[in-house]
Design an enzyme around this catalytic site. Sequence first.
Site, PDB file in Angstrom:
ATOM      1  N   LYS A  13       0.511  29.363 -25.683  1.00 26.76           N
ATOM      2  CA  LYS A  13       0.889  29.586 -27.660  1.00 26.76           C
ATOM      3  C   LYS A  13       0.966  31.304 -27.834  1.00 26.76           C
ATOM      4  O   LYS A  13       1.141  31.981 -29.414  1.00 26.76           O
ATOM      5  CB  LYS A  13      -0.921  30.624 -27.215  1.00 26.76           C
ATOM      6  CG  LYS A  13      -2.272  29.444 -26.364  1.00 26.76           C
ATOM      7  CD  LYS A  13      -3.449  30.497 -26.551  1.00 26.76           C
ATOM      8  CE  LYS A  13      -4.435  29.918 -25.719  1.00 26.76           C
ATOM      9  NZ  LYS A  13      -4.579  29.596 -24.068  1.00 26.76           N
ATOM     10  N   LYS A  28     -14.866  22.777 -21.772  1.00 30.82           N
ATOM     11  CA  LYS A  28     -14.720  23.851 -22.474  1.00 30.82           C
ATOM     12  C   LYS A  28     -15.616  23.373 -24.153  1.00 30.82           C
ATOM     13  O   LYS A  28     -14.678  22.131 -24.610  1.00 30.82           O
ATOM     14  CB  LYS A  28     -14.156  24.681 -23.133  1.00 30.82           C
ATOM     15  CG  LYS A  28     -14.014  25.605 -24.151  1.00 30.82           C
ATOM     16  CD  LYS A  28     -12.496  26.076 -23.811  1.00 30.82           C
ATOM     17  CE  LYS A  28     -11.897  25.068 -24.710  1.00 30.82           C
ATOM     18  NZ  LYS A  28      -9.643  24.982 -24.472  1.00 30.82           N
ATOM     19  N   ASP A  52       0.699  32.084 -22.441  1.00 32.55           N
ATOM     20  CA  ASP A  52      -0.779  31.316 -21.834  1.00 32.55           C
ATOM     21  C   ASP A  52      -0.823  29.796 -22.702  1.00 32.55           C
ATOM     22  O   ASP A  52       0.139  29.707 -24.068  1.00 32.55           O
ATOM     23  CB  ASP A  52      -1.761  32.252 -23.058  1.00 32.55           C
ATOM     24  CG  ASP A  52      -2.320  31.638 -22.953  1.00 32.55           C
ATOM     25  OD1 ASP A  52      -3.501  32.429 -23.736  1.00 32.55           O
ATOM     26  OD2 ASP A  52      -3.152  31.879 -22.085  1.00 32.55           O
ATOM     27  N   LYS A  78      -6.579  36.880 -23.507  1.00 30.14           N
ATOM     28  CA  LYS A  78      -6.730  35.928 -24.201  1.00 30.14           C
ATOM     29  C   LYS A  78      -6.760  36.132 -26.138  1.00 30.14           C
ATOM     30  O   LYS A  78      -6.123  35.430 -26.565  1.00 30.14           O
ATOM     31  CB  LYS A  78      -8.131  36.116 -23.544  1.00 30.14           C
ATOM     32  CG  LYS A  78      -8.471  33.507 -23.625  1.00 30.14           C
ATOM     33  CD  LYS A  78      -7.390  33.257 -23.377  1.00 30.14           C
ATOM     34  CE  LYS A  78      -7.299  32.955 -21.955  1.00 30.14           C
ATOM     35  NZ  LYS A  78      -5.683  31.708 -21.564  1.00 30.14           N
TER      36      LYS A  78
HETATM   37  N1  LIG Z   1      -6.889  24.900 -20.866  1.00 32.32           N
HETATM   38  C1  LIG Z   1      -6.870  25.942 -19.748  1.00 32.32           C
HETATM   39  O1  LIG Z   1      -7.569  25.396 -18.501  1.00 32.32           O
HETATM   40  C2  LIG Z   1      -6.525  26.764 -19.653  1.00 32.32           C
HETATM   41  C3  LIG Z   1      -5.135  26.723 -20.892  1.00 32.32           C
HETATM   42  C4  LIG Z   1      -4.717  28.265 -21.242  1.00 32.32           C
HETATM   43  C5  LIG Z   1      -4.366  28.792 -20.210  1.00 32.32           C
HETATM   44  N2  LIG Z   1      -5.302  28.842 -18.846  1.00 32.32           N
HETATM   45  C6  LIG Z   1      -5.199  30.171 -18.557  1.00 32.32           C
HETATM   46  O2  LIG Z   1      -4.603  29.133 -17.188  1.00 32.32           O
HETATM   47  C7  LIG Z   1      -5.062  30.343 -16.016  1.00 32.32           C
HETATM   48  C8  LIG Z   1      -6.033  29.401 -14.508  1.00 32.32           C
HETATM   49  O3  LIG Z   1      -7.000  28.168 -15.331  1.00 32.32           O
HETATM   50  P1  LIG Z   1      -8.161  27.670 -14.242  1.00 32.32           P
HETATM   51  O4  LIG Z   1      -8.697  27.181 -14.942  1.00 32.32           O
HETATM   52  O5  LIG Z   1      -7.150  27.252 -13.383  1.00 32.32           O
HETATM   53  O6  LIG Z   1      -8.364  28.772 -13.468  1.00 32.32           O
HETATM   54  P2  LIG Z   1      -9.141  29.624 -12.397  1.00 32.32           P
HETATM   55  O7  LIG Z   1      -9.894  30.226 -12.088  1.00 32.32           O
HETATM   56  O8  LIG Z   1      -9.994  27.771 -11.680  1.00 32.32           O
HETATM   57  O9  LIG Z   1      -7.795  29.143 -11.618  1.00 32.32           O
HETATM   58  C9  LIG Z   1      -7.412  30.309 -11.161  1.00 32.32           C
HETATM   59  C10 LIG Z   1      -7.400  30.694  -9.980  1.00 32.32           C
HETATM   60  O10 LIG Z   1      -6.190  31.871  -9.673  1.00 32.32           O
HETATM   61  C11 LIG Z   1      -6.710  32.617  -8.401  1.00 32.32           C
HETATM   62  N3  LIG Z   1      -5.869  33.911  -8.263  1.00 32.32           N
HETATM   63  C12 LIG Z   1      -7.000  34.951  -9.311  1.00 32.32           C
HETATM   64  N4  LIG Z   1      -5.800  35.540  -9.161  1.00 32.32           N
HETATM   65  C13 LIG Z   1      -4.710  35.368  -7.997  1.00 32.32           C
HETATM   66  C14 LIG Z   1      -3.272  36.176  -7.799  1.00 32.32           C
HETATM   67  N5  LIG Z   1      -3.067  37.050  -7.407  1.00 32.32           N
HETATM   68  N6  LIG Z   1      -2.777  34.869  -6.465  1.00 32.32           N
HETATM   69  C15 LIG Z   1      -3.155  33.842  -6.294  1.00 32.32           C
HETATM   70  N7  LIG Z   1      -3.848  33.280  -6.980  1.00 32.32           N
HETATM   71  C16 LIG Z   1      -4.974  33.982  -7.948  1.00 32.32           C
HETATM   72  C17 LIG Z   1      -8.189  32.228  -8.558  1.00 32.32           C
HETATM   73  O11 LIG Z   1      -8.610  32.217  -7.081  1.00 32.32           O
HETATM   74  C18 LIG Z   1      -8.165  30.692  -8.908  1.00 32.32           C
HETATM   75  O12 LIG Z   1      -8.829  29.437  -8.094  1.00 32.32           O
HETATM   76  C19 LIG Z   1      -6.134  31.028 -16.951  1.00 32.32           C
HETATM   77  O13 LIG Z   1      -5.094  32.736 -16.925  1.00 32.32           O
HETATM   78  C20 LIG Z   1      -6.163  30.816 -18.026  1.00 32.32           C
HETATM   79  O14 LIG Z   1      -6.409  31.508 -19.087  1.00 32.32           O
HETATM   80  C21 LIG Z   1      -6.033  27.572 -19.137  1.00 32.32           C
HETATM   81  O1  LIG Z   2      -5.628  26.679 -24.568  1.00 32.98           O
HETATM   82  P1  LIG Z   2      -6.790  27.081 -26.292  1.00 32.98           P
HETATM   83  O2  LIG Z   2      -8.348  25.888 -25.106  1.00 32.98           O
HETATM   84  O3  LIG Z   2      -7.028  27.853 -27.763  1.00 32.98           O
HETATM   85  O4  LIG Z   2      -7.654  28.299 -25.241  1.00 32.98           O
HETATM   86  C1  LIG Z   2      -8.842  28.450 -24.484  1.00 32.98           C
HETATM   87  C2  LIG Z   2      -9.865  29.125 -24.842  1.00 32.98           C
HETATM   88  O5  LIG Z   2     -10.534  28.976 -25.498  1.00 32.98           O
HETATM   89  C3  LIG Z   2     -11.120  29.260 -23.332  1.00 32.98           C
HETATM   90  O6  LIG Z   2     -11.371  29.988 -23.146  1.00 32.98           O
HETATM   91  C4  LIG Z   2      -9.676  29.774 -22.495  1.00 32.98           C
HETATM   92  O7  LIG Z   2     -10.347  29.548 -21.144  1.00 32.98           O
HETATM   93  C5  LIG Z   2      -8.590  28.931 -21.920  1.00 32.98           C
HETATM   94  O8  LIG Z   2      -7.763  29.578 -20.972  1.00 32.98           O
HETATM   95  C6  LIG Z   2      -7.832  29.078 -22.789  1.00 32.98           C
HETATM   96  O9  LIG Z   2      -6.984  29.888 -23.144  1.00 32.98           O
END
Ligand SMILES: NC(=O)c1ccc[n+]([C@@H]2O[C@H](COP(=O)([O-])OP(=O)(O)OC[C@H]3O[C@@H](n4cnc5c(N)ncnc54)[C@H](O)[C@@H]3O)[C@@H](O)[C@H]2O)c1
Ligand SMILES: O=P([O-])([O-])O[C@@H]1[C@@H](O)[C@H](O)[C@@H](O)[C@H](O)[C@@H]1O
Length: 510
Positions: free
Chosen positions: A463, A391, A301, A350
Amino acid sequence: MANIRVLSDDVHYTEEHILAKVQYETAHCKRTGDTIQVTPRRRWLEVRTARRPQRTGVMLVGWGGNNGTTLTAALLANRAGLRWETKEGERRADWLGSLTQCATLRVGSDDDGKDVWAPMSGVVPLLHPDDLEVDGWDVSSLDLAAAARRNRVLDVEVQRALAPQLRELRPRAAAFDCSFVAANQQERADNVLPGTRAQQVQRLREDIRDFKKAKSLERVVVLWTANTERFAEVRPGLNDTADNLLASIERNETEVSSSTLYAVAAILEGCTYINGSPQNTLVPGCLELAERHGTHVVGDDLKTGQTKLKSVLVDFLVSAGIKPTSIVSYNHLGNNDGKNLSAPHTFRSKEITKRNVVDDMVDSNPILYAPGEHPDHVVVIKYVPYVGDSKRAMDEYTGELMFGGRQTFVVHNTCEDSLLAAPLLLDLVVLAEFCTRVGFRPAGDDEYVPFHSVLALLSYLVKAPMVPRGTVVNSLFRQRACIENVLRACVGLGPESNMQLEHKLASPTV
Ligand SMILES: NC(=O)c1ccc[n+]([C@@H]2O[C@H](COP(=O)([O-])OP(=O)(O)OC[C@H]3O[C@@H](n4cnc5c(N)ncnc54)[C@H](O)[C@@H]3O)[C@@H](O)[C@H]2O)c1
Ligand SMILES: O=P([O-])([O-])O[C@@H]1[C@@H](O)[C@H](O)[C@@H](O)[C@H](O)[C@@H]1O
């Protein structure tokens, strides 16, 4: 920016390697009654770093998502030196938020006693972002220009400028089991691999080979930035060992998640696998498989905004002797990640990674906390479509002061989730590639020892860091210092002690 070159009898720069010798110190502790006996252990280590970064590609799982499209756009924009107009004036592409591209470390002081700083990427050769190839999979068939438009992260000027290149990038068909994510994700799934789990793993392996061949790569990193899944059950016979996991895939066991299929495919193709989401993709069988194949894994994460700040604030409070007693972390967001997290089973994944980040800091101070005592700690995430990727995180921290005093501070943190995450995705790939080029050995030994399959060095970027053994460190600055001091060791510099006695003693010549 400047590169450093260390002039020392303990460092040799050959055509292929940097060969360094450093003194490494640990301390063994033994508690006897009210006394902790501490025995320093010092030994000379030899560090060998291959100087040439490998031709590397990253395969993003979830390539069309907010993070995936933003990273891809950043790679293209920086490579092109893109400039664009905004209402505040001209902007140009940058890597702000990237440790490897925009952070520095102190390497010493000059004749005037002033600190001298160098870019992290100037200490040892690191993969340059312009040389990084990108590919990936997505359950949505949208090309990356259409996906970027849907995701609403990038300025329209940037989207327009990059559209011709982004339009040519189309995600490969994905392994997908909607039961592990929110049901609302089914609506975008028009690009899904058919067949059994074993057939999907085979296809993913072929995709990796195809990418590697097409781009003449030496190294591929598979990075999960797809949706957060629910935790998979870990049970004997299913996924507790490598052989049981492989057999479960052959039997098409429904409790093997899609993310674990990508991890298995990556490991079997000798790729590093990075889990940017909170779910327990890297089940024990996966870890054993990675060790068997000598590949690296990183989890779990991405640590980008609210949790990153928490790991600093709680570290500051506890290390200052102030006792955090209540931590309430609320945020709302409107991107697809937030939409997926609106389901209880995905939110739970999460919640686990966002809540565990204070454990090591609390456990480090028995003066403040009795055994088993912890602050109240609540995590709330709400899906509010209107705010999109921007966010809103709101945190309240309450701590106890002397004489029964209370200190409460409230933080409002408007993060652009993907603009924070994309640079970290780059850092994960750049540092993961670096870790494959470094070996350590006790001075005089024959064999260099690589990093363990579980790459704990990259804890700063996640994380819930996975570590092969020992204590999980969540304190952000301890995690950063670890990376900094490993880079320093590669060029024969000891750990940054911050003592700078030369400026603190009555005589500067001690
Ligand atoms: N700041 C952040 O954006 C942040 C921080 C920590 C963790 N994350 C994690 O990163 C991941 C992506 O975040 P995001 O904002 O890009 O999300 P998002 O939903 O925009 O992108 C995820 C993509 O994955 C695709 N997908 C889903 N299941 C799949 C699979 N099995 N195989 C291939 N593609 C698949 C979806 O169609 C989508 O396009 C999430 O799990 C989120 O919790 C994001
Ligand atoms: O990294 P961070 O800002 O603590 O945590 C974020 C969460 O607050 C948010 O809700 C989630 O969508 C993101 O994927 C990310 O995990």
